[in-house]
Design an enzyme around this catalytic site. Sequence first.
Site, PDB file in Angstrom:
ATOM      1  N   ARG A  16       0.845  -1.192   0.000  1.00 53.66           N
ATOM      2  CA  ARG A  16       0.000   0.000   0.000  1.00 53.66           C
ATOM      3  C   ARG A  16       0.883   1.246   0.000  1.00 53.66           C
ATOM      4  O   ARG A  16       2.111   1.165   0.064  1.00 53.66           O
ATOM      5  CB  ARG A  16      -0.927   0.013   1.222  1.00 53.66           C
ATOM      6  N   ASP A  37       5.889  -7.627   1.789  1.00 55.05           N
ATOM      7  CA  ASP A  37       5.193  -6.913   2.860  1.00 55.05           C
ATOM      8  C   ASP A  37       4.763  -7.934   3.910  1.00 55.05           C
ATOM      9  O   ASP A  37       4.851  -9.156   3.690  1.00 55.05           O
ATOM     10  CB  ASP A  37       3.965  -6.171   2.317  1.00 55.05           C
ATOM     11  N   ASP A  60       9.004  -9.856   6.245  1.00 53.07           N
ATOM     12  CA  ASP A  60       9.267  -9.110   7.469  1.00 53.07           C
ATOM     13  C   ASP A  60      10.705  -8.643   7.351  1.00 53.07           C
ATOM     14  O   ASP A  60      11.646  -9.450   7.415  1.00 53.07           O
ATOM     15  CB  ASP A  60       9.083 -10.006   8.698  1.00 53.07           C
ATOM     16  N   VAL A  61      10.905  -7.347   7.171  1.00 52.02           N
ATOM     17  CA  VAL A  61      12.235  -6.841   6.843  1.00 52.02           C
ATOM     18  C   VAL A  61      13.234  -6.986   7.973  1.00 52.02           C
ATOM     19  O   VAL A  61      14.441  -6.778   7.770  1.00 52.02           O
ATOM     20  CB  VAL A  61      12.174  -5.363   6.387  1.00 52.02           C
ATOM     21  N   ASN A  87      11.566   0.354   0.916  1.00 48.07           N
ATOM     22  CA  ASN A  87      10.463   1.266   1.175  1.00 48.07           C
ATOM     23  C   ASN A  87       9.792   1.035   2.523  1.00 48.07           C
ATOM     24  O   ASN A  87       9.200   1.949   3.095  1.00 48.07           O
ATOM     25  CB  ASN A  87       9.428   1.120   0.048  1.00 48.07           C
ATOM     26  N   TYR A 152      11.890   7.846  14.847  1.00 50.36           N
ATOM     27  CA  TYR A 152      11.764   7.901  13.388  1.00 50.36           C
ATOM     28  C   TYR A 152      12.919   8.683  12.778  1.00 50.36           C
ATOM     29  O   TYR A 152      13.573   8.218  11.838  1.00 50.36           O
ATOM     30  CB  TYR A 152      10.425   8.534  13.024  1.00 50.36           C
ATOM     31  N   LYS A 156      15.912   7.437  10.209  1.00 54.63           N
ATOM     32  CA  LYS A 156      16.012   8.007   8.868  1.00 54.63           C
ATOM     33  C   LYS A 156      17.348   8.714   8.649  1.00 54.63           C
ATOM     34  O   LYS A 156      17.865   8.743   7.521  1.00 54.63           O
ATOM     35  CB  LYS A 156      14.837   8.947   8.615  1.00 54.63           C
ATOM     36  N   VAL A 185       3.580  12.750   3.203  1.00 49.93           N
ATOM     37  CA  VAL A 185       2.968  12.116   2.033  1.00 49.93           C
ATOM     38  C   VAL A 185       1.644  11.507   2.480  1.00 49.93           C
ATOM     39  O   VAL A 185       1.537  10.932   3.579  1.00 49.93           O
ATOM     40  CB  VAL A 185       3.887  11.036   1.427  1.00 49.93           C
ATOM     41  N   THR A 187      -0.356   8.997   2.983  1.00 49.92           N
ATOM     42  CA  THR A 187      -0.384   7.551   3.113  1.00 49.92           C
ATOM     43  C   THR A 187      -0.940   7.181   4.483  1.00 49.92           C
ATOM     44  O   THR A 187      -1.046   8.036   5.371  1.00 49.92           O
ATOM     45  CB  THR A 187       1.028   6.961   2.987  1.00 49.92           C
TER      46      THR A 187
END
Length: 251
Positions: A16, A37, A60-61, A87, A152, A156, A185, A187
């Site tokens: 998504r 995802d 699962d990253v 992403n 966060y 990043k 963004v 989302t």
Amino acid sequence: MGRLDGRVALISGGARGQGEAEARLFVAEGASVVIGDVLDEEGRKVAESLGAAARYVHLDVTQPEHWSAAVGVAVKEFGKLDALVNNAGIARYGALRDFPLADYLKVVQVNQVGVFLGMKAVVEAMSAAGGGTIVNISSAGGLAGVTGTTAYCATKFAVRGMTKVAAIELGPLGIRVNSVHPGGVDTPMNDQAADIDLDFSEDPNKKLPLGRIGRPEEVADMVLFLTSGESSYSTGSEFVLDGGMLAGPLF
């Protein structure tokens, strides 16, 4: 001809939002994509809607074996892997003094460790393909602090640094690595920002020079550019799309 004809890409967090927009644009431009995802139902629907050019994998990253399996699907189904979009990401909001350690570590695992594992997992396959591209989704919060986002922003900023090191190390293998830094963004993850206890009398995006929030498709356009040959001399660089947020004081 498409801008990605013959390319094979793995996109994490592709069920998504920005990831879905990237997957759809990549296929439209001639690529084959593996969508990874943890949102299995949504991810399968996206892949099915894209037809033979797409596959879905549970990814699962934070799990190295999931990355290995996703790379394996790309090579088995499409013959190679030459593009990665890191992403997938999460956000947890709250003031520093009250922020739980468990929440901080969860954000680090997904946003920072996940990117590290993704880059590590694709090197062998990309080398075998003769090179490739890695696009790491960072944030405007990887260039400047944002209230209520200690975890966060920390991750990043880390993505920004990892991107530069990877570009140096992987350049001789023909692998380019760049970071993308979106502002707000539209989302589902952005919707969580409403949980921050701040008194906004109006939508803060209206204060931006461009006066609005960004769209997932605009991020996808930037990622497409960095995955295509049009950016062939760009690596280790930061590409910002933030509506002017970082241009200077807004109020």
